[in-house]
Design a protein around this motif. Structure first.
Motif, short mmCIF file in Angstrom:
data_model
loop_
_atom_site.label_atom_id
_atom_site.label_comp_id
_atom_site.label_asym_id
_atom_site.label_seq_id
_atom_site.Cartn_x
_atom_site.Cartn_y
_atom_site.Cartn_z
N MET A 1 0.84 -1.17 0.00
CA MET A 1 0.00 0.00 0.00
C MET A 1 0.90 1.24 0.00
N ALA A 2 0.72 2.06 -0.96
CA ALA A 2 1.52 3.29 -1.09
C ALA A 2 1.15 4.29 0.00
N GLY A 3 2.16 4.96 0.55
CA GLY A 3 1.94 6.03 1.50
C GLY A 3 1.57 5.61 2.91
N ALA A 4 1.73 4.34 3.24
CA ALA A 4 1.45 3.88 4.61
C ALA A 4 2.60 4.31 5.52
N ASN A 5 2.28 4.59 6.76
CA ASN A 5 3.29 4.99 7.74
C ASN A 5 3.74 3.78 8.54
N LEU A 6 5.04 3.57 8.58
CA LEU A 6 5.63 2.43 9.27
C LEU A 6 6.51 2.91 10.41
N THR A 7 6.47 2.18 11.51
CA THR A 7 7.38 2.44 12.61
C THR A 7 8.13 1.15 12.91
N VAL A 8 9.44 1.21 12.79
CA VAL A 8 10.31 0.08 13.10
C VAL A 8 10.94 0.38 14.45
N THR A 9 10.69 -0.48 15.45
CA THR A 9 11.17 -0.23 16.80
C THR A 9 12.14 -1.31 17.25
N VAL A 41 2.41 -0.74 11.13
CA VAL A 41 2.03 0.01 9.94
C VAL A 41 0.61 0.55 10.11
N GLU A 42 0.43 1.79 9.66
CA GLU A 42 -0.87 2.46 9.74
C GLU A 42 -1.15 3.17 8.43
N ALA A 43 -2.40 3.16 8.01
CA ALA A 43 -2.83 3.89 6.82
C ALA A 43 -4.29 4.27 7.00
N LYS A 44 -4.63 5.42 6.49
CA LYS A 44 -5.99 5.92 6.63
C LYS A 44 -6.98 4.93 6.00
N GLY A 45 -8.03 4.61 6.76
CA GLY A 45 -9.07 3.71 6.28
C GLY A 45 -8.77 2.23 6.52
N PHE A 46 -7.63 1.93 7.17
CA PHE A 46 -7.24 0.55 7.42
C PHE A 46 -6.91 0.37 8.90
N LYS A 47 -7.06 -0.87 9.37
CA LYS A 47 -6.69 -1.21 10.73
C LYS A 47 -5.17 -1.20 10.83
N ALA A 48 -4.65 -0.67 11.93
CA ALA A 48 -3.21 -0.72 12.18
C ALA A 48 -2.84 -2.18 12.43
N LEU A 66 3.41 -7.38 5.37
CA LEU A 66 2.24 -7.14 6.20
C LEU A 66 1.03 -6.96 5.31
N THR A 67 -0.09 -7.53 5.72
CA THR A 67 -1.33 -7.39 4.96
C THR A 67 -2.32 -6.59 5.79
N MET A 68 -2.77 -5.48 5.23
CA MET A 68 -3.68 -4.61 5.96
C MET A 68 -5.13 -4.96 5.64
N GLU A 69 -5.98 -4.77 6.65
CA GLU A 69 -7.41 -5.01 6.49
C GLU A 69 -8.15 -3.68 6.58
N PRO A 70 -9.24 -3.55 5.85
CA PRO A 70 -10.02 -2.31 5.94
C PRO A 70 -10.47 -2.06 7.38
#
Length: 76
Positions: A1-9, A41-48, A66-70
């Motif tokens: 998914m393009a433009g998703a925000n990822l945090t690697v900790t 990973v987080e993206a608008k309209g999807f579950k983190a 990672l596979t994101m769900e709506p």
């Protein structure tokens, strides 16, 4: 998914790096120190989504898909 925000900790050192996926949904986090990590990973309209217990070893390359769900839809 393009433009998703990822945090690697880095769990052991409590240090985070924030990234954004590219147009094809890929990301790259070079120069990580060996240790235990988690990726969120987080993206608008999807579950983190968060993947834990990722082990980074010296000189290794690792792929974490990672596979994101709506997310829940609300109506106003």
């Amino acid at each position: 998914m393009a433009g998703a925000n990822l945090t690697v900790t880095d769990v052991d050192r409590n240090v985070s790096r924030t990234l954004t996926t590219d147009a094809s949904g890929a990301y790259n986090a070079p120069s990580l120190l060996p240790g235990m990590y988690k990726v969120r990973v987080e993206a608008k309209g999807f579950k983190a989504i968060e993947r834990q217990n990722i082990i980074v070893e010296v000189g290794g390359e690792l792929r974490v898909d990672l596979t994101m769900e709506p997310g829940e839809m609300t109506q106003t």
